[in-house]
Structure formats: C-alpha cells, structure tokens
Design a protein around this motif. Structure first.
Motif, PDB file in Angstrom:
ATOM      1  N   GLU A  34     -24.054  17.394  40.257  1.00  0.00           N
ATOM      2  CA  GLU A  34     -23.065  16.984  41.253  1.00  0.00           C
ATOM      3  C   GLU A  34     -23.254  15.519  41.632  1.00  0.00           C
ATOM      4  OE1 GLU A  34     -24.960  19.678  41.431  1.00  0.00           O
ATOM      5  OE2 GLU A  34     -23.432  21.195  40.956  1.00  0.00           O
ATOM      6  N   GLN A  35     -24.507  15.126  41.824  1.00  0.00           N
ATOM      7  CA  GLN A  35     -24.781  13.737  42.187  1.00  0.00           C
ATOM      8  C   GLN A  35     -24.454  12.794  41.019  1.00  0.00           C
ATOM      9  OE1 GLN A  35     -25.642  12.399  45.212  1.00  0.00           O
ATOM     10  NE2 GLN A  35     -25.197  10.500  44.084  1.00  0.00           N
ATOM     11  N   ASP A  36     -24.835  13.195  39.799  1.00  0.00           N
ATOM     12  CA  ASP A  36     -24.571  12.346  38.639  1.00  0.00           C
ATOM     13  C   ASP A  36     -23.077  12.173  38.391  1.00  0.00           C
ATOM     14  OD1 ASP A  36     -27.234  11.961  38.264  1.00  0.00           O
ATOM     15  OD2 ASP A  36     -27.419  13.218  36.476  1.00  0.00           O
ATOM     16  N   LEU A  37     -22.285  13.205  38.692  1.00  0.00           N
ATOM     17  CA  LEU A  37     -20.831  13.090  38.539  1.00  0.00           C
ATOM     18  C   LEU A  37     -20.264  12.012  39.456  1.00  0.00           C
ATOM     19  CD1 LEU A  37     -19.782  16.846  38.227  1.00  0.00           C
ATOM     20  CD2 LEU A  37     -19.396  15.071  36.510  1.00  0.00           C
ATOM     21  N   MET A  38     -20.923  11.787  40.576  1.00  0.00           N
ATOM     22  CA  MET A  38     -20.477  10.719  41.485  1.00  0.00           C
ATOM     23  C   MET A  38     -21.091   9.371  41.104  1.00  0.00           C
ATOM     24  SD  MET A  38     -18.316  12.118  43.475  1.00  0.00           S
ATOM     25  CE  MET A  38     -17.848  13.193  42.088  1.00  0.00           C
ATOM     26  N   THR A  39     -22.382   9.383  40.755  1.00  0.00           N
ATOM     27  CA  THR A  39     -23.075   8.134  40.430  1.00  0.00           C
ATOM     28  C   THR A  39     -22.439   7.444  39.221  1.00  0.00           C
ATOM     29  OG1 THR A  39     -25.155   9.019  41.290  1.00  0.00           O
ATOM     30  CG2 THR A  39     -25.304   7.123  39.804  1.00  0.00           C
ATOM     31  N   PHE A  40     -22.077   8.240  38.215  1.00  0.00           N
ATOM     32  CA  PHE A  40     -21.536   7.683  36.977  1.00  0.00           C
ATOM     33  C   PHE A  40     -20.039   7.946  36.843  1.00  0.00           C
ATOM     34  CE2 PHE A  40     -26.048   8.745  36.278  1.00  0.00           C
ATOM     35  CZ  PHE A  40     -26.529   7.468  36.002  1.00  0.00           C
ATOM     36  N   LYS A  41     -19.392   7.998  37.979  1.00  0.00           N
ATOM     37  CA  LYS A  41     -17.959   8.313  38.000  1.00  0.00           C
ATOM     38  C   LYS A  41     -17.139   7.325  37.184  1.00  0.00           C
ATOM     39  CE  LYS A  41     -15.735   7.722  41.905  1.00  0.00           C
ATOM     40  NZ  LYS A  41     -15.175   7.972  43.260  1.00  0.00           N
ATOM     41  N   ASP A  42     -17.427   6.043  37.284  1.00  0.00           N
ATOM     42  CA  ASP A  42     -16.599   5.029  36.613  1.00  0.00           C
ATOM     43  C   ASP A  42     -16.626   5.186  35.101  1.00  0.00           C
ATOM     44  OD1 ASP A  42     -15.819   3.979  39.012  1.00  0.00           O
ATOM     45  OD2 ASP A  42     -17.250   2.307  38.989  1.00  0.00           O
TER      46      ASP A  42
ATOM     47  N   ASP B  32      -9.960  16.895  40.159  1.00  0.00           N
ATOM     48  CA  ASP B  32      -9.468  18.021  39.355  1.00  0.00           C
ATOM     49  C   ASP B  32     -10.385  18.246  38.156  1.00  0.00           C
ATOM     50  OD1 ASP B  32      -7.255  19.950  38.577  1.00  0.00           O
ATOM     51  OD2 ASP B  32      -7.274  18.627  36.811  1.00  0.00           O
ATOM     52  N   PHE B  33     -10.828  17.166  37.520  1.00  0.00           N
ATOM     53  CA  PHE B  33     -11.749  17.275  36.386  1.00  0.00           C
ATOM     54  C   PHE B  33     -13.071  17.910  36.820  1.00  0.00           C
ATOM     55  CE2 PHE B  33     -15.280  15.215  34.011  1.00  0.00           C
ATOM     56  CZ  PHE B  33     -15.036  15.767  32.765  1.00  0.00           C
ATOM     57  N   VAL B  34     -13.614  17.463  37.955  1.00  0.00           N
ATOM     58  CA  VAL B  34     -14.883  17.993  38.458  1.00  0.00           C
ATOM     59  C   VAL B  34     -14.750  19.490  38.769  1.00  0.00           C
ATOM     60  CG1 VAL B  34     -16.528  17.895  40.372  1.00  0.00           C
ATOM     61  CG2 VAL B  34     -15.696  15.775  39.331  1.00  0.00           C
ATOM     62  N   ALA B  35     -13.631  19.861  39.372  1.00  0.00           N
ATOM     63  CA  ALA B  35     -13.404  21.280  39.687  1.00  0.00           C
ATOM     64  C   ALA B  35     -13.296  22.105  38.410  1.00  0.00           C
ATOM     65  CB  ALA B  35     -12.139  21.423  40.533  1.00  0.00           C
ATOM     66  N   TRP B  36     -12.641  21.538  37.391  1.00  0.00           N
ATOM     67  CA  TRP B  36     -12.483  22.241  36.107  1.00  0.00           C
ATOM     68  C   TRP B  36     -13.828  22.443  35.413  1.00  0.00           C
ATOM     69  CZ3 TRP B  36     -13.206  20.209  31.056  1.00  0.00           C
ATOM     70  CH2 TRP B  36     -12.703  20.977  30.015  1.00  0.00           C
ATOM     71  N   LEU B  37     -14.790  21.560  35.696  1.00  0.00           N
ATOM     72  CA  LEU B  37     -16.113  21.648  35.061  1.00  0.00           C
ATOM     73  C   LEU B  37     -16.991  22.761  35.632  1.00  0.00           C
ATOM     74  CD1 LEU B  37     -17.330  17.932  34.750  1.00  0.00           C
ATOM     75  CD2 LEU B  37     -16.740  19.467  32.863  1.00  0.00           C
ATOM     76  N   GLU B  38     -16.625  23.325  36.769  1.00  0.00           N
ATOM     77  CA  GLU B  38     -17.547  24.198  37.513  1.00  0.00           C
ATOM     78  C   GLU B  38     -18.100  25.345  36.690  1.00  0.00           C
ATOM     79  OE1 GLU B  38     -15.755  25.426  41.132  1.00  0.00           O
ATOM     80  OE2 GLU B  38     -15.931  23.462  42.094  1.00  0.00           O
ATOM     81  N   ASP B  39     -17.309  25.914  35.801  1.00  0.00           N
ATOM     82  CA  ASP B  39     -17.804  27.044  35.002  1.00  0.00           C
ATOM     83  C   ASP B  39     -18.148  26.641  33.567  1.00  0.00           C
ATOM     84  OD1 ASP B  39     -15.245  26.541  34.175  1.00  0.00           O
ATOM     85  OD2 ASP B  39     -14.627  28.643  34.069  1.00  0.00           O
ATOM     86  N   LYS B  40     -18.318  25.321  33.334  1.00  0.00           N
ATOM     87  CA  LYS B  40     -18.622  24.828  31.988  1.00  0.00           C
ATOM     88  C   LYS B  40     -20.114  24.469  31.884  1.00  0.00           C
ATOM     89  CE  LYS B  40     -14.144  24.722  31.098  1.00  0.00           C
ATOM     90  NZ  LYS B  40     -13.610  25.100  32.427  1.00  0.00           N
ATOM     91  N   GLU B  41     -20.657  24.613  30.689  1.00  0.00           N
ATOM     92  CA  GLU B  41     -22.071  24.315  30.452  1.00  0.00           C
ATOM     93  C   GLU B  41     -22.198  22.898  29.866  1.00  0.00           C
ATOM     94  OE1 GLU B  41     -25.807  23.907  30.200  1.00  0.00           O
ATOM     95  OE2 GLU B  41     -24.975  25.704  31.156  1.00  0.00           O
TER      96      GLU B  41
END
Length: 553
Positions: free
Chosen positions: A492-500, A440-449
């Motif tokens: 997108e990749q960094d959001l997964m790599t540094f998810k924790d 949900d957080f990742v989806a909310w970020l889609e239109d954020k800079e």
C-alpha cells in the motif's frame, strides 16, 4: 660481367616467386585437404549413427544442432538459416512480409495480439491489443506457439485468412485480406516545441533513409530549426541505409564507414554521394546501451565530424559486418566477414570473440588496450567499447513494485479493462492518469498477486546469508531481525511512494490501445529525461558549440 650479375638476380627472383607460389599452393591444398577430410568424417558419422543408434534419429535436426554448435564457437552474429526460416530472416533484413500486420505474443499463457500496426489488415479489420487468438482458418491455435501462429497468419498478398479471437466475454471472427506489410523505420516524428523537431528511428531496414528524409522534409516545412534524432533501442540493420542517413547531414564525398576483412571483396569504403538535406541544422542524437550496429555508425560518424552532440548512454559496441551467403537447398549462412571503422579510424567492437577464457567465454576489450582517436575538431574519442555520448545520462531504474506489476501483466490487463469500457481518450500528448483513475487501478489490484522483494530486503537477505557463512549470525541476529522489521515493505505504501512511475506505465499501456506504437512514443516524450537534456542543449547555442569543441590542455 654485368649481364651475368643481372641474370643471377633475375634467376634468384624467379626462384623466390616460384617457391612462394609453391608454398602458398601447398598451404592452400593442406587447408582444402583438412576441410575435405573432416567433412568426410562428419558425413560418415551421421551415416553410422543413422544405421546403428539404438533409437530412430532425426538426421536433419541432428545436423542442424551440429552446425549451430560449431557456429557458437565463433560469434553470435554468424548463423545458419535453414530454408524454413528464410521468411523470418527476410522480415528482419527488409521489414517486408505478406501478412495481416500485427505483433503477436504470449501473455500469462495466452496467445494474443500485442500490437496491430496502424493502417494494415489486422487494425483495419478491428483486431485490438489483448485479443486472445483462438483459431486461424480452420486450425485451433490455443495451444500452439506464437511462431506457429505467425506462420499461419503470413502468406501471399491478396489472399484471405480467417481469425477467431476472444475479447473479454465475447468471441469474434474476422476475415482479413493479407497485404504486403512494410514496417516503417520511423514509427513517430513530430515537434517537441515550436522550433525543435523529433524523429524516432527504430530500425535500419529497407527505406530507412527515405523514411528519415521524408520526416525531416515535413518537419522543416513546419518551421523547425533544430532536430533530435532518436536511435535508442535501435538494433541496426542495412549498412547502406546508415550511410544515406548520415548523408542527410554531411556534405557529399565524405567517408562514413569502411569495412576491413580477410577477403578482398569484404574491404569497402562508403562515402556520402549526394548533397545533404541540411548540413547546418543543430542536431542532437539520442543513444543508449541497446543502440547497435548501423545505429552506432550513424551516431559515431556524426560525432566524428562534430556534426551532432550525442546524449544518453554508451552504445552496445557491435563493430562487425555480416554477409549472407547462399548454401544448398535454399539455406543460407549469415557470416561475419569484416569489421567496420568510422571516420576517426576507430572500431567500436566491444567484445573480442577471437579470444576465449578458460571457461570458453569471450570478454570485453580492456581499457588498457583501447586506443585514442580524434574527431574533426580534435575531440578525443576511443575505440573498443561502443560509442560514448558527449553528455551522459544515468540509466533509469524502476522500483520493484513497478517491475512486478509490469512483469505479472497486471498493467497490461488493466489496459485491456480500461479499453473495453472507454471508447476514446485524449491525444497522446495530453492524456494523463489522474488520481481518480489511479485509485481505480489500486482498487482493482486488491485481489491480485504481485508480491516482490525490495532492494533493501534483498540486501538484508544477503547479509544474513553471509553472516551464517562467516559464523557471525548469532552475534548480530537481533540487529538483523530489527532491520527486517524496519524495512519490511508495504504494498500500500509503495503504491503511493512510486505512484508517478506506475502511472507512467499505465499511461503508455492505455495509449497503445488507441494510438498504437506512434502514440506510445509521443506520450512518453513529456517525461523523457534524455529528451529534456537534448532540448536544453539545443536551446543553448553556446553549450552546443562548447560540447563540439576540443578541450584545451
């Protein structure tokens, strides 16, 4: 003949004494004359500027600028406190003020509540983290500074203040009754496991020792047999409170700290005066680079007596003592009057402000000038660079994406969004950001800079700049472009790599909305590497004993 010789000796001694007194008197008068002369020049200068300068000047502001510029030549702790700043200074030193009990600040250009303190008027009246402050009493504060808003919110206890805030799409007004606000020095204490207690000590304002004592008594009643005392990020404060906290663990009559200055009244020895609360409980103290002053006295004294193992990182290195001296018209000066020395004899001051380089900067004391001392058990400790831990842990670094999300207030804003939609969450020790919430957080970020530069990308930029400077760019341009392509980051990749670590930032932001400052501390303990190491040491009596024993050569 003997009488004549004695008379000559006595006469000679009298002449020497009179000469010394006369010399001292002349020197003192010379200094007084120099001070009087320069004060007269300064006063004449101000008068002439006020009379002749082409534009109108604010004399009070100009004098304050001059005073501050003069004090900057000394050290950063010697400061002038005008009458209008006396309330803020009292808050820093006592932790007490009359107000509503809320930390306010500016996020993305909006003045808002950053943290209401639990049990005080702001929290009891329903104000929440993220509420934008629109009005205080009849004053529109949208464009005012946070300092101005803070002054409007403060006032005598038992007086009322009206506050209007914006929360989401709603505008709310609440009338609060100011109280005497006393901020606890211990925002949280609890149990790390069945036998290990934990106390977070965040300040050394009035009652710091009592706060720690009460927490320890309560934890002991719950059956703890080991303790972690956390003074990380503690900037210090009242010296007497530090001595009394050491006294909780050290027998009566032991020296904790001594102060040595130019004036005789600055020289003091502070000893423990009471029987300790517990002189045997295994103890670990957590420290870091933002532990300073009184926090360093506590950590350093317990290290010098081999009473505790220190875990973390080297402390700030503030070994200077300040005294507040009243001046005319209710102003004050906080002036450095002494250095402090802990039981081993070391002063941990890390910067020598008495010596400046050619650019006017003060420098750290070089290793070659640091001296060795020994603890009670003969362990070697050194002066001149803060308190060094017995077990070092490297400072944690965050990925550029995490830093960007926090710095751009996106984690903060998401915390507000979540709070508006969810009435409650699990306890701080159990609340987690699960994969569905993170999605949900990742989806909310889609239109954020939130763009950023990674460490590797910055290194390539440096390489490219140096190559051009050395006129070698044409030779390696293709290789540089290939490297750029390979390491070009993907959000997108960094959001997964540094998810924790991103999850951790989100978790603490959300927990703060429901459980305030103490909840944030409690929530963070499960992932705290310093705490994990402290537990490991305390759970191993042999390791604890080894760390507190001198090494044989």
């Amino acid at each position: 003949m003997q009488k004549l010789t004695n008379k000559r000796i006595i006469t000679g001694l009298l002449i020497l004494v009179i000469s010394a007194l006369t010399f001292s008197f002349v020197i003192k008068n010379d200094r007084l004359f120099t001070i009087a002369k320069n004060l007269d020049i300064f006063a004449a200068l101000i008068r002439e500027l006020d009379s002749y300068y082409v534009d109108e000047i604010d004399v009070e502001e100009l004098v304050t600028i001059g005073i501050n510029a003069m004090l900057e030549e000394l050290d950063p702790y010697t400061e002038f406190i005008p009458e209008e700043n006396s309330d803020d200074f009292r808050l820093l030193t006592t932790g007490e003020y009359g107000g509503v009990g809320a930390l306010i600040g500016n996020r993305t250009g909006v003045n808002m509540i950053l943290m209401p303190y639990k049990g005080f008027p702001a929290q009891a009246g329903g104000l929440r983290v993220g509420d934008a402050i629109l009005q205080v009493d009849t004053v529109n504060v949208i464009s005012k500074s946070t300092a101005d808003i803070s002054r409007l919110l403060k006032g005598p206890a038992n007086t009322e203040v009206f506050v209007k805030v914006k929360r989401g799409d709603d505008t709310l007004g609440v009338t609060l009754t100011r109280r005497k606000i006393v901020i606890s020095n211990v925002p949280y204490y609890g149990k790390l496991d069945d036998k290990t207690g934990y106390i977070k000590l965040s300040d050394f304002t009035t009652n710091a020792a009592a706060d720690v004592r009460n927490a320890l008594i309560d934890l002991k009643s719950q059956g703890i047999e080991r303790l972690v005392l956390d003074v990380r990020d503690n900037p210090g404060g009242i010296l007497k409170e530090a001595v009394e906290i050491v006294n909780l663990f050290i027998p009566k009559g032991r020296e904790v700290v001594r102060t040595v200055g130019k004036m005789q009244n600055a020289n003091s020895v502070y000893k423990t005066t009471k029987s300790p609360l517990d002189k045997d409980i295994p103890l670990v103290v957590l420290i870091n680079e933002r532990s300073a002053s009184a926090a360093e006295i506590v950590a350093g004294a317990l290290q010098d007596y081999d009473r505790a193992v220190l875990v973390g990182r080297k402390t700030f290195g503030k070994g200077l003592v300040q005294t507040t001296v009243p001046l005319s018209f209710n102003s004050q000066i906080k002036v450095t009057t002494a250095k402090y020395y802990i039981p081993s004899g070391r002063c941990i001051q890390a910067i020598d402000y008495s010596k400046k380089d050619e650019n006017g900067n003060s420098n750290s004391i070089p290793d070659s000038l640091r001296n060795e001392f020994t603890t009670k058990n003969g362990r070697i400790v050194r002066d001149g660079a803060g308190i060094e831990p017995d077990k070092m842990i490297e400072s944690r670094t965050f990925a550029p994406i995490t830093f960007s999300l926090v710095a751009r207030n996106l984690v903060f804003d998401y915390g507000n969004k979540f709070f508006l939609k969810n009435e409650e969450i699990a306890a701080p020790s159990k609340f987690e950001i699960d994969d569905a919430m993170y999605a949900d957080f990742v989806a909310w970020l889609e239109d954020k800079e939130y763009d950023y530069t990674t460490f590797l990308e910055r290194s390539i930029e440096d390489l490219e700049r140096y190559a051009k400077r050395e006129r070698a760019y044409d030779k390696i341009q293709d290789e540089i472009e290939q490297l750029k392509t390979k390491i070009n980051h993907s959000k997108e990749q960094d959001l997964m790599t540094f998810k924790d670590e991103i999850k951790s930032a989100i978790r603490e932001e959300i927990v703060s909305r429901y459980f305030y400052q103490e909840g944030v501390v409690e929530s963070s303990l499960r992932w705290d590497e310093d705490v994990k190491l402290a537990l490991e040491i305390l759970n191993s009596p042999q390791q604890l004993s080894t760390l507190l024993t001198a090494r044989t050569k």
